[in-house]
Design an enzyme around this catalytic site. Structure first.
Site, short mmCIF file in Angstrom:
data_model
loop_
_atom_site.label_atom_id
_atom_site.label_comp_id
_atom_site.label_asym_id
_atom_site.label_seq_id
_atom_site.Cartn_x
_atom_site.Cartn_y
_atom_site.Cartn_z
N ASP A 311 6.41 -4.08 8.44
CA ASP A 311 5.28 -3.18 8.29
C ASP A 311 4.02 -3.96 8.63
O ASP A 311 3.91 -5.15 8.34
CB ASP A 311 5.22 -2.66 6.86
CG ASP A 311 4.06 -1.72 6.64
OD1 ASP A 311 3.95 -0.75 7.41
OD2 ASP A 311 3.26 -1.96 5.73
N ASP A 348 -23.04 -1.75 0.23
CA ASP A 348 -21.70 -1.27 0.60
C ASP A 348 -20.66 -2.07 -0.17
O ASP A 348 -20.42 -3.25 0.11
CB ASP A 348 -21.50 -1.43 2.11
CG ASP A 348 -20.20 -0.78 2.59
OD1 ASP A 348 -19.40 -0.35 1.74
OD2 ASP A 348 -20.00 -0.72 3.81
N THR A 379 -21.41 6.25 1.15
CA THR A 379 -20.73 7.43 0.62
C THR A 379 -19.85 8.03 1.70
O THR A 379 -20.12 7.87 2.90
CB THR A 379 -21.73 8.51 0.15
OG1 THR A 379 -22.46 9.01 1.28
CG2 THR A 379 -22.70 7.95 -0.89
N ASP A 520 5.76 -3.30 2.24
CA ASP A 520 5.12 -3.34 0.92
C ASP A 520 4.71 -1.98 0.40
O ASP A 520 4.33 -1.85 -0.75
CB ASP A 520 3.89 -4.25 0.96
CG ASP A 520 2.82 -3.74 1.92
OD1 ASP A 520 3.14 -2.86 2.74
OD2 ASP A 520 1.68 -4.24 1.85
N ASP A 524 7.56 2.55 2.98
CA ASP A 524 8.56 1.63 3.50
C ASP A 524 9.86 1.67 2.68
O ASP A 524 10.88 1.12 3.10
CB ASP A 524 8.03 0.19 3.48
CG ASP A 524 6.83 0.00 4.38
OD1 ASP A 524 6.84 0.57 5.49
OD2 ASP A 524 5.89 -0.70 3.99
#
Length: 682
Positions: A311, A348, A379, A520, A524
């Site tokens: 993955d 941020d 936002t 993970d 998966d």
């Protein structure tokens, strides 16, 4: 999990294994392999013979003491083999229980209601208590506890654990973007969510159902060994049966104890009894590499893996996109743009925003904020963040379409050079963020998935070991191709759903390939369960850990290199001990058979090269050696044979010389020493 807490022979595990060793004598317990089946069957027959002699006094089958001794030795052989298997099972159960103890219920902020009215009060409850129709509150940093529909608010959601897509998505009340999935994470803002599923019907539950429906195929080595053991067992059944008419012809009465002892000694009892010990060794070496395994067979299978699926998010990449480059617009100095990018991201709190601040400071940018400054937080609605300075100057940073719309509302145009840079970044699989000051575009910030260090070198090692690497991701094909090329994997599958991953694995397995899967996320889990070797990252979801048969505590996607080497070492160890076991049979044959007929056929004296004292002492010496050689070889099985990447022919020559020759010589010496002791009593 520390090494000290997972020792092979902890007292509690030993006590459990001892109990299990006797419990496995229950005839309802499934036998492990043909060899141990025959040993257990022979032990039962010897018990019957011993009881017959004890109650009838018939000495035609030997004395009571002789039969009782043979029975006890055979019982000891079974217990030694059972002990090794019981240790493996006890360790596997302890590891699984330890893993399950790490599970934590996701807390849910349940909104209190009066009738159909929602109050401003919340109560924290376990997610398992949520029912369809409940409403819960999620704020920045919260894990969404259950599937539902947003009824109030808008938020940025990290769905990488579910979809495999690393880029955050916007979810808001109303429309087709209101659905949220349990297990995802809120990155910004606040939402109220109405639970839409009953317990057992969520996305996670569906993944678990897929996991439970998946199956693992037997490995080719496992099938081959079973056939080999069954073949040897059948051959020596024929050998022992044909001895009866030969004994009648030679007028040599052979007791049942001698037949059973001969049969147990001739079949490859050593390797049959040590199979579980070899599995323990593989699990222990994997544990020292910081990998929890749920079975020794999983480690063995890793030695023959042909294809590895990985993955992308959290496995090949670090998991969050990070700022990698600042691209100032024409006429803007690099130093000035770094400071503007820093100012635009101070409010941020998302991982991407923090990475922009970090990169700007690495380039020497500093932020001196005067009094009266106004920070504009990121936002999901505006898709931007920034700062308003007391001078009236405003700085905004956000998605290119958000900044473009802002400029359009103010009658400003979007520079073509910046548009070209935006397209280039997107074409390279990145995410462009545009920065503007007073409606004047200053440049572009490039965000990229960060490849974990050393990926190309380690994937090259896997390639040399004959393992094909395939990256599986929910990203679009353009981004997937860029990451795959940068990481150095052989192939990639883009926009992959959980069913797609399972189907790919099944297709590979249908072609006779062994497949390993590393991942993970909850998405998966089905593929981890279907794969022959499923390695879940310790940082992954609980569903992924439960589905895999290994858990990597270091979250290293290339840990499979060590796992493959451990698997190959396990296979080499089993091969060497199989060679030793078969060579043992040759020596034990020359110990028992000549001694049985030496009195009636004096010519067989030439075959009695060990000069054993009598038929009784020869049989007891061989069966005692057969019993004690199993525990004596357990340390070798646990330590394992040193892995060397040599060819099959060279490996065969090495095994035949060291373990084949040793397997012949050691029994001759051991049986002779035991015979000298036994002859004092018989």
């Amino acid at each position: 999990m520390s090494t000290s807490s997972t020792r092979l022979f902890e007292p509690a595990l030993v006590r459990t294994a001892i109990r299990q060793s006797f419990l496995k004598l229950n005839p309802r317990v499934q036998f492990r392999n043909p060899v141990m089946f025959t040993v257990e069957l022979g032990t039962i027959v010897m018990l019957a013979v011993t009881l017959y002699v004890a109650f009838t006094g018939d000495q035609s089958q030997g004395s009571l003491a002789y039969n009782l001794l043979v029975f006890l030795i055979l019982l000891l052989t079974v217990l030694f083999a059972n002990f090794a298997e019981a240790i493996a099972e006890a360790r596997g159960k302890a590891q699984a229980d330890s893993l399950r103890k790490t599970r934590e219920e996701t807390p849910a902020k349940l909104v209190q209601t009066v009738g159909e009215m929602y109050l401003n009060e919340v109560k924290t409850v376990p997610s398992s208590q949520l029912r369809k129709g409940d409403v819960f509150l999620c704020e920045t940093g919260d894990i969404i506890p259950s599937d539902g529909e947003i009824i109030e608010g808008i938020a940025t959601i990290d769905e990488s654990a579910i979809t495999g897509e690393s880029a955050p998505v916007i979810r808001e009340a109303g429309g087709d973007r209101s659905s949220v999935t349990g297990g995802t994470k809120v990155l910004s803002d606040q939402i109220k969510v109405l639970v839409t599923t009953q317990p057992g019907e969520s996305f996670l539950d569906k993944m678990i159902a897929l996991v439970e429906g998946a199956s693992r195929q037997k490995t080719p080595n496992e099938i081959a060994l079973t056939i080999l053991l069954a073949g040897f067992t059948l051959v020596f059944v024929i050998v022992c049966v044909t001895l009866k008419p030969f004994a009648d012809y030679a007028q040599t009465p052979i007791p049942i104890a001698a037949f059973i002892s001969l049969f147990v000694c001739l079949i490859p009892t050593t390797i049959g009894g040590l199979l579980s010990a070899i599995g323990i060794a593989g699990m222990d070496r994997a544990l020292r590499a910081n990998v929890i395994t749920k079975s020794g067979r999983a480690v063995e299978t890793a030695g023959d893996v042909d294809t590895l699926l990985l993955d992308k998010t959290g496995t090949i990449t670090l998991g969050n996109r990070r700022a990698t480059h600042f691209w100032p617009a024409p006429g803007v100095r690099e130093e000035a743009f770094s400071e503007i990018a820093l100012l635009s991201s101070l409010a941020d709190e998302t991982p991407e925003g923090k990475s922009i601040v970090e990169l700007a400071r690495q380039q020497g940018a500093k932020a001196t904020l005067p009094e009266g400054v106004q920070l504009i937080k990121f936002t999901a609605e505006t898709r931007s963040s920034g700062i308003n300075l007391p001078s009236g100057e405003s700085i905004r940073k956000g998605a290119q379409d958000a900044i473009r719309n802002m400029l359009k509302r103010n009658g400003q145009s979007f520079p073509s050079e910046v548009s070209d840079r935006v397209r280039t970044i997107a074409g390279n699989g990145g995410t462009p963020l545009v920065v503007a000051r007073n409606e004047d575009v200053q440049g572009v910030i490039e965000l990229q998935d960060i490849i974990k260090p050393g990926m190309q070198e380690r994937f090259e090692r896997l390639r040399k070991m004959g393992v094909k690497t395939v990256m599986v991701t929910g990203d679009n094909p353009l981004t997937a191709e860029y990451i795959a090329r940068k990481a150095g994997v052989d192939d990639f599958i883009a926009e992959a759903k959980p069913e797609d991953k399972m189907q790919y694995i099944r297709t590979e397995q249908a072609q006779g390939k062994l497949v390993a899967m590393m991942g993970d996320g909850t998405n998966d889990a089905p593929a981890l369960a279907q794969a022959d070797v499923g390695v879940a990252m310790n940082s992954g979801t609980q569903a992924a850990k439960e589905a895999g048969n290994m858990v990597d505590l270091d979250n290293d996607p290339t840990k499979l290199i060590e796992i493959v080497e451990i698997g190959k070492q396990l296979l080499m160890t089993r091969g060497t001990l199989t060679t030793f076991s078969i060579a043992n049979d040759v020596a034990k044959y020359f110990a028992i058979v000549p001694a049985l007929f030496i009195l009636s056929i004096p010519g067989l004296q030439k075959l009695n090269i060990m000069g054993l004292h009598s038929p009784e002492s020869a049989i007891l010496s061989a069966v005692i050696f057969n019993a004690i050689v199993i525990p004596l070889l357990i340390p070798l099985a646990l330590k394992g044979v040193t892995y060397k990447p040599i060819g099959a022919s060279a490996l065969l020559r090495r095994n035949l010389f060291i373990y084949g020759l040793g397997g012949v010589v050691v029994p001759f010496i051991g049986i002779k020493i035991i015979d000298l002791v036994v002859s004092l009593f018989f």
